[in-house]
Design an enzyme around this catalytic site. Structure first.
Site, mmCIF file in Angstrom:
data_model
loop_
_atom_site.group_PDB
_atom_site.id
_atom_site.type_symbol
_atom_site.label_atom_id
_atom_site.label_comp_id
_atom_site.label_asym_id
_atom_site.label_seq_id
_atom_site.Cartn_x
_atom_site.Cartn_y
_atom_site.Cartn_z
ATOM 1 N N CYS A 2 0.870 -1.174 0.000
ATOM 2 C CA CYS A 2 0.000 0.000 0.000
ATOM 3 C C CYS A 2 0.907 1.223 0.000
ATOM 4 O O CYS A 2 2.122 1.108 0.100
ATOM 5 C CB CYS A 2 -0.862 0.039 1.248
ATOM 6 S SG CYS A 2 -2.013 -1.337 1.394
ATOM 7 N N GLY A 28 -1.233 1.232 -4.912
ATOM 8 C CA GLY A 28 -2.505 0.598 -4.570
ATOM 9 C C GLY A 28 -3.658 1.293 -5.241
ATOM 10 O O GLY A 28 -3.724 2.524 -5.242
ATOM 11 N N ASN A 100 1.146 -0.041 5.868
ATOM 12 C CA ASN A 100 1.522 -0.783 4.669
ATOM 13 C C ASN A 100 2.247 -2.027 5.150
ATOM 14 O O ASN A 100 3.209 -1.917 5.910
ATOM 15 C CB ASN A 100 2.456 0.092 3.811
ATOM 16 C CG ASN A 100 3.107 -0.665 2.676
ATOM 17 O OD1 ASN A 100 2.545 -1.630 2.158
ATOM 18 N ND2 ASN A 100 4.302 -0.241 2.278
ATOM 19 N N GLY A 101 1.790 -3.195 4.746
ATOM 20 C CA GLY A 101 2.478 -4.418 5.149
ATOM 21 C C GLY A 101 1.503 -5.517 5.515
ATOM 22 O O GLY A 101 0.334 -5.489 5.110
ATOM 23 N N TYR A 255 10.024 -3.680 -8.763
ATOM 24 C CA TYR A 255 8.721 -3.363 -9.330
ATOM 25 C C TYR A 255 7.913 -2.287 -8.607
ATOM 26 O O TYR A 255 7.373 -1.391 -9.243
ATOM 27 C CB TYR A 255 7.877 -4.653 -9.391
ATOM 28 C CG TYR A 255 6.455 -4.434 -9.868
ATOM 29 C CD1 TYR A 255 6.173 -4.264 -11.223
ATOM 30 C CD2 TYR A 255 5.393 -4.375 -8.967
ATOM 31 C CE1 TYR A 255 4.879 -4.047 -11.663
ATOM 32 C CE2 TYR A 255 4.096 -4.162 -9.400
ATOM 33 C CZ TYR A 255 3.836 -3.995 -10.747
ATOM 34 O OH TYR A 255 2.557 -3.773 -11.175
#
Ligand code: SF4
Length: 478
Positions: A2, A28, A100-101, A255
């Site tokens: 995210c 996201g 995020n995670g 990426y």
């Protein structure tokens, strides 16, 4: 994966939050949300892209001098607005959070919260666990006179309870904004500052590209286990709390992150060029008879250009991209991903017809996208298609918040020998994992999706749990 953003200043930050979320939209696309605080929390969130949810008329509604923003790519919990972030609690004090995670001991902690505090969690999202754990630690302090060291103590205990990966930001009402990450620093978090008339204001965000756009200067990447607290008087306090051997996600360079982001002094575009050079070394030994190198836009450009230069074969932009279609990898279901590739990419036949094409993509995950690209190239008249993956074969599920969590879906999970046949290519070449590790240091990074060596404890039941959760999410997305 995210994207998170927090800003605290003297004046309204809502405009910068909306603009800033746009800059990290690539992290996201399922949902987006903002919470601001000035006397009370004001929250707005919804499903879809930042620009679908927010416009400048929301600036007035969200007006405040501190706030958090989030773009979500669901790897835990279903794609519904209930699971969108930020989330907040008003009692026993105001606390709002984004993260995020992926917390890997989620089920265990959820059960404990239910038993110990009789609290029923509202979402199926692991952020609620982080929020409740921090809130219950803060509750033990005298929140009215909360000092930075008391806050650090609360965060340290929170970090010691949570397993997995996370970078989290929280507003503590009338106290400030706190940001912290997991003891191995798997997910990125950057601190930046901007000088305005009244002094310095601060931002904490997933990627430095967002700071550039908003006119902030990067101060630092948070180290593994670090906590930064910017208090209400805009004083910055920071401390490394729980620190374990760092294991930063190498996939950020391959990426996730944008090419213009700088992470730990490494420019992402440059890192991709370096990986392209490593590929060139490998491919030179194979005497590949390709006529042209082409990139799969847009994350593969830097790998492909460095590779082409390294092997002395011309590179052409022969796949054009519709920029109005989002990133196909982060779409929650395979049908959508396949459809997005067709909508997104169109081959330029004149460049491809009759040529032996070496096509470079950042990775081959499930093979759906790669198969579609190979067939687009063949339809455009390619005589041969050599598919080159800038990442090593992805053989193991990611348990840290990336949608590569179902082993059977990973096309290379049973070995890479059959991948070429499965995607219809004449040959598949992967970046060699040992060369990648040698280049980047064997330590300091997570390579678990390539070698199965997870940097944290992974309970045996976890993979099954994640698999079940992803299946459920897919069904709800259909
Ligand atoms: Fe990143 Fe792979 Fe580690 Fe997941 S398993 S955190 S994608 S390197």
């Amino acid at each position: 994966m995210c994207g998170i953003l927090g800003i605290i200043g003297y004046e309204d930050v809502s405009r910068d939050l909306i603009y800033g979320l746009n800059c990290i939209q690539h992290r996201g696309q399922d949902s987006a949300g903002i919470v601001t605080f000035q006397d009370s929390f004001k929250t707005m969130k919804g499903l879809g892209l930042v620009n679908d949810i927010f416009n400048m008329s929301h600036v007035e509604r969200l007006k405040a001098n501190c706030g958090l923003g989030h773009v979500r790519y669901s790897t835990m919990g279903t794609t519904e607005v209930l699971n969108a972030q930020p989330i907040s609690v008003n009692y026993p004090f105001g606390l709002a959070m984004v993260h995020n995670g992926n917390v890997t001991n989620y089920s265990e902690l959820r059960k404990a919260i239910l038993e110990d505090s009789q609290s029923l969690l509202e979402t199926s999202n692991d952020i609620e666990i982080i929020l409740y754990t921090l809130a219950s630690e803060l509750e033990k302090k005298n929140i009215k006179y909360l000092t930075p060291s008391q806050l650090f103590e609360a965060v340290e205990i929170t970090q010691s309870r949570l397993e997995g990966s996370y970078a989290a930001l929280a507003i503590i009402a009338n106290k400030g904004i706190v940001g912290f990450n997991d003891p191995r620093g798997i997910r990125p978090l950057v601190l930046g500052e901007k000088t305005v008339k009244k002094g310095k204001i601060y931002a904490l965000v997933s990627e430095s590209t967002c700071l550039d756009y908003l006119g902030f200067k990067k101060i630092k990447d948070l180290k593994a286990g670090e906590c930064v607290f910017i208090d209400i008087n805009l004083k910055v306090h920071s401390k490394i709390l729980n620190h374990k051997p760092p294991a930063f996600c190498i996939f950020e360079y391959i990426y996730f992150a944008r090419e213009d982001s700088v992470i730990f002094n490494r420019l992402v575009a440059k890192e991709r060029e370096n990986m392209g050079k490593l590929l060139a070394k490998q491919i030179k030994k194979l005497n590949l008879d390709a006529d042209i190198v082409i990139d799969v836009p847009s994350s593969s450009y830097f790998f492909a250009s460095a590779l082409a230069e390294g092997i002395g074969i011309p590179m052409k932009r022969a796949l054009t991209k519709n920029n109005f279609v989002g990133r196909s990898f982060i779409l929650p279901n395979p049908k959508d991903r396949e459809h997005a590739v067709c909508q997104k990419l169109n081959p330029i036949k004149e460049f491809i017809n009759g040529k032996k094409v070496a096509v470079v993509d950042d990775s081959i995950v499930r093979g759906t996208t790669s198969k579609k690209i190979t067939s687009l190239l063949r339809e455009a008249g390619a005589e041969k298609v050599y598919f080159i993956s800038a990442s090593p074969p992805i053989k193991f599920p990611c348990v840290y918040g990336v949608d590569m969590s179902i082993k059977t879906e990973l096309i290379a999970s049973n070995g890479e020998d059959k991948v070429a046949e499965a995607i219809g290519a004449d040959k598949v070449i992967y970046l060699d994992l040992d060369s990648l590790k040698e280049f980047y240091n064997k330590t300091g990074f997570c390579y678990a999706c390539f070698d199965g060596k997870y940097p944290t404890m992974v309970p045996k039941t976890l993979l099954k749990e994640i698999e079940k959760d992803r299946e459920k999410a897919k069904l709800s997305a259909n």
